[in-house]
Design a protein around this motif. Structure first.
Motif, mmCIF file in Angstrom:
data_model
loop_
_atom_site.group_PDB
_atom_site.id
_atom_site.type_symbol
_atom_site.label_atom_id
_atom_site.label_comp_id
_atom_site.label_asym_id
_atom_site.label_seq_id
_atom_site.Cartn_x
_atom_site.Cartn_y
_atom_site.Cartn_z
ATOM 1 N N SER A 275 -2.967 -3.608 1.955
ATOM 2 C CA SER A 275 -3.090 -1.947 1.731
ATOM 3 C C SER A 275 -3.266 -1.550 0.520
ATOM 4 N N ASN A 276 -3.770 -0.218 0.347
ATOM 5 C CA ASN A 276 -3.970 0.308 -0.764
ATOM 6 C C ASN A 276 -3.523 1.850 -0.516
ATOM 7 N N GLY A 277 -2.453 2.013 -1.795
ATOM 8 C CA GLY A 277 -1.911 3.393 -1.645
ATOM 9 C C GLY A 277 -1.548 4.251 -2.808
ATOM 10 N N ARG A 278 -1.019 5.359 -2.816
ATOM 11 C CA ARG A 278 -0.703 6.015 -4.006
ATOM 12 C C ARG A 278 0.842 6.469 -3.633
ATOM 13 N N ILE A 279 1.646 6.417 -4.725
ATOM 14 C CA ILE A 279 3.022 6.900 -4.784
ATOM 15 C C ILE A 279 3.038 8.432 -5.540
ATOM 16 N N GLY A 280 3.219 9.613 -4.754
ATOM 17 C CA GLY A 280 3.310 10.841 -5.425
ATOM 18 C C GLY A 280 1.981 10.880 -6.330
ATOM 19 N N LYS A 281 2.016 11.409 -7.632
ATOM 20 C CA LYS A 281 0.512 11.568 -8.635
ATOM 21 C C LYS A 281 0.202 10.279 -9.411
ATOM 22 N N ASN A 282 0.620 9.036 -8.974
ATOM 23 C CA ASN A 282 0.616 7.956 -9.806
ATOM 24 C C ASN A 282 -0.737 7.192 -9.204
ATOM 25 N N PRO A 283 -1.464 6.449 -9.871
ATOM 26 C CA PRO A 283 -3.044 6.041 -9.506
ATOM 27 C C PRO A 283 -2.686 4.986 -8.382
ATOM 28 N N GLU A 284 -3.638 4.953 -7.463
ATOM 29 C CA GLU A 284 -3.666 4.027 -6.577
ATOM 30 C C GLU A 284 -3.201 2.691 -7.088
ATOM 31 N N THR A 285 -2.597 2.055 -6.135
ATOM 32 C CA THR A 285 -1.968 0.666 -6.222
ATOM 33 C C THR A 285 -3.062 -0.596 -6.684
ATOM 34 N N GLY A 286 -4.183 -0.346 -5.861
ATOM 35 C CA GLY A 286 -5.080 -1.293 -5.592
ATOM 36 C C GLY A 286 -4.542 -2.151 -4.226
ATOM 37 N N THR A 287 -5.542 -3.025 -3.906
ATOM 38 C CA THR A 287 -5.201 -3.760 -2.636
ATOM 39 C C THR A 287 -4.313 -4.741 -2.850
ATOM 40 N N ILE A 288 -3.262 -4.811 -1.975
ATOM 41 C CA ILE A 288 -2.236 -5.667 -2.238
ATOM 42 C C ILE A 288 -1.871 -6.256 -0.784
ATOM 43 N N CYS A 289 -1.810 -7.564 -0.436
ATOM 44 C CA CYS A 289 -1.606 -8.135 0.845
ATOM 45 C C CYS A 289 -0.243 -8.602 1.164
ATOM 46 N N HIS A 290 0.042 -8.286 2.277
ATOM 47 C CA HIS A 290 1.524 -8.677 2.379
ATOM 48 C C HIS A 290 1.769 -9.488 3.705
ATOM 49 N N TYR A 291 2.444 -10.651 3.667
ATOM 50 C CA TYR A 291 2.951 -11.359 5.068
ATOM 51 C C TYR A 291 4.134 -10.637 5.528
ATOM 52 N N TRP A 292 4.333 -10.411 6.769
ATOM 53 C CA TRP A 292 5.480 -9.844 7.295
ATOM 54 C C TRP A 292 6.358 -11.012 8.269
ATOM 55 N N GLU A 293 7.368 -10.774 8.139
ATOM 56 C CA GLU A 293 8.430 -11.488 9.040
ATOM 57 C C GLU A 293 9.431 -10.757 9.765
ATOM 58 N N VAL A 294 9.520 -10.939 11.090
ATOM 59 C CA VAL A 294 10.572 -9.925 11.789
ATOM 60 C C VAL A 294 11.514 -10.799 12.614
ATOM 61 N N ASP A 295 12.669 -10.116 12.582
ATOM 62 C CA ASP A 295 13.881 -10.827 13.219
ATOM 63 C C ASP A 295 14.754 -9.607 14.151
ATOM 64 N N GLY A 296 14.256 -9.286 15.345
ATOM 65 C CA GLY A 296 14.765 -8.106 16.012
ATOM 66 C C GLY A 296 14.294 -6.764 15.479
ATOM 67 N N LYS A 297 15.096 -6.011 14.821
ATOM 68 C CA LYS A 297 15.094 -4.725 14.173
ATOM 69 C C LYS A 297 15.016 -4.769 12.772
ATOM 70 N N THR A 298 14.803 -5.919 12.112
ATOM 71 C CA THR A 298 14.558 -6.079 10.782
ATOM 72 C C THR A 298 13.228 -6.806 10.428
ATOM 73 N N ALA A 299 12.695 -6.357 9.362
ATOM 74 C CA ALA A 299 11.299 -6.786 8.812
ATOM 75 C C ALA A 299 11.373 -7.128 7.522
ATOM 76 N N ARG A 300 10.855 -8.181 7.162
ATOM 77 C CA ARG A 300 10.676 -8.431 5.564
ATOM 78 C C ARG A 300 9.219 -8.489 5.308
ATOM 79 N N GLN A 301 8.964 -7.917 4.084
ATOM 80 C CA GLN A 301 7.653 -7.863 3.594
ATOM 81 C C GLN A 301 7.513 -8.636 2.501
ATOM 82 N N LEU A 302 6.704 -9.724 2.510
ATOM 83 C CA LEU A 302 6.574 -10.634 1.484
ATOM 84 C C LEU A 302 5.195 -10.279 0.580
ATOM 85 N N SER A 303 5.410 -9.780 -0.391
ATOM 86 C CA SER A 303 4.356 -9.074 -1.111
ATOM 87 C C SER A 303 3.417 -10.233 -1.712
ATOM 88 N N ASP A 304 1.967 -9.818 -2.156
ATOM 89 C CA ASP A 304 1.054 -10.501 -2.696
ATOM 90 C C ASP A 304 1.073 -11.900 -1.990
#
Length: 121
Positions: free
Chosen positions: A79-108
């Motif tokens: 993803s590439n995004g922006r928080i508020g009026k800050n500059p875009e983050t640039g593309t960052i890729c995340h692995y995801w893990e799920v256990d029921g109703k909980t998810a973990r985002q492993l950045s970069d």
């Protein structure tokens, strides 16, 4: 016959429910990712995200709006995004893990921080 104090404690301990150990499973494909995590509110502390099926990303971090876009690439959600009026983050890729109703985002692709989200509706 007299039961010792330690035996009583041991018996009582067997009656106390123990929460199951989390068993997170890595999200391996785009279809699995879409099924488990898109169109669901992901909440973590002062933040929430919504990864939309059309590739848009919206949310809020500490009352500031989050906007961006995401794609699936080589086993990761990027993803590439922006928080508020800050500059875009640039593309960052995340692995995801799920256990029921909980998810973990492993950045970069797992080389940076881990964020834990509750998976809402």
């Amino acid at each position: 016959m007299r039961i010792t104090f330690m035996a009583k404690v041991a018996c009582c301990a067997l009656l106390i429910p123990i929460p199951a150990v989390a068993e997170f499973k890595r999200v391996e494909s785009e279809s699995e990712f879409r099924n488990l995590l898109t169109d669901k509110r992901l909440e973590s502390g002062e933040a929430w995200l919504l990864l939309q099926p059309d590739g848009k990303l919206i949310g809020e971090v500490e009352t500031q709006p989050v906007v961006g876009a995401w794609i699936w690439s080589d086993g990761a959600q990027c993803s590439n995004g922006r928080i508020g009026k800050n500059p875009e983050t640039g593309t960052i890729c995340h692995y995801w893990e799920v256990d029921g109703k909980t998810a973990r985002q492993l950045s970069d692709r797992g080389r940076s921080e881990i964020k834990v989200y509750a998976i809402g509706e």
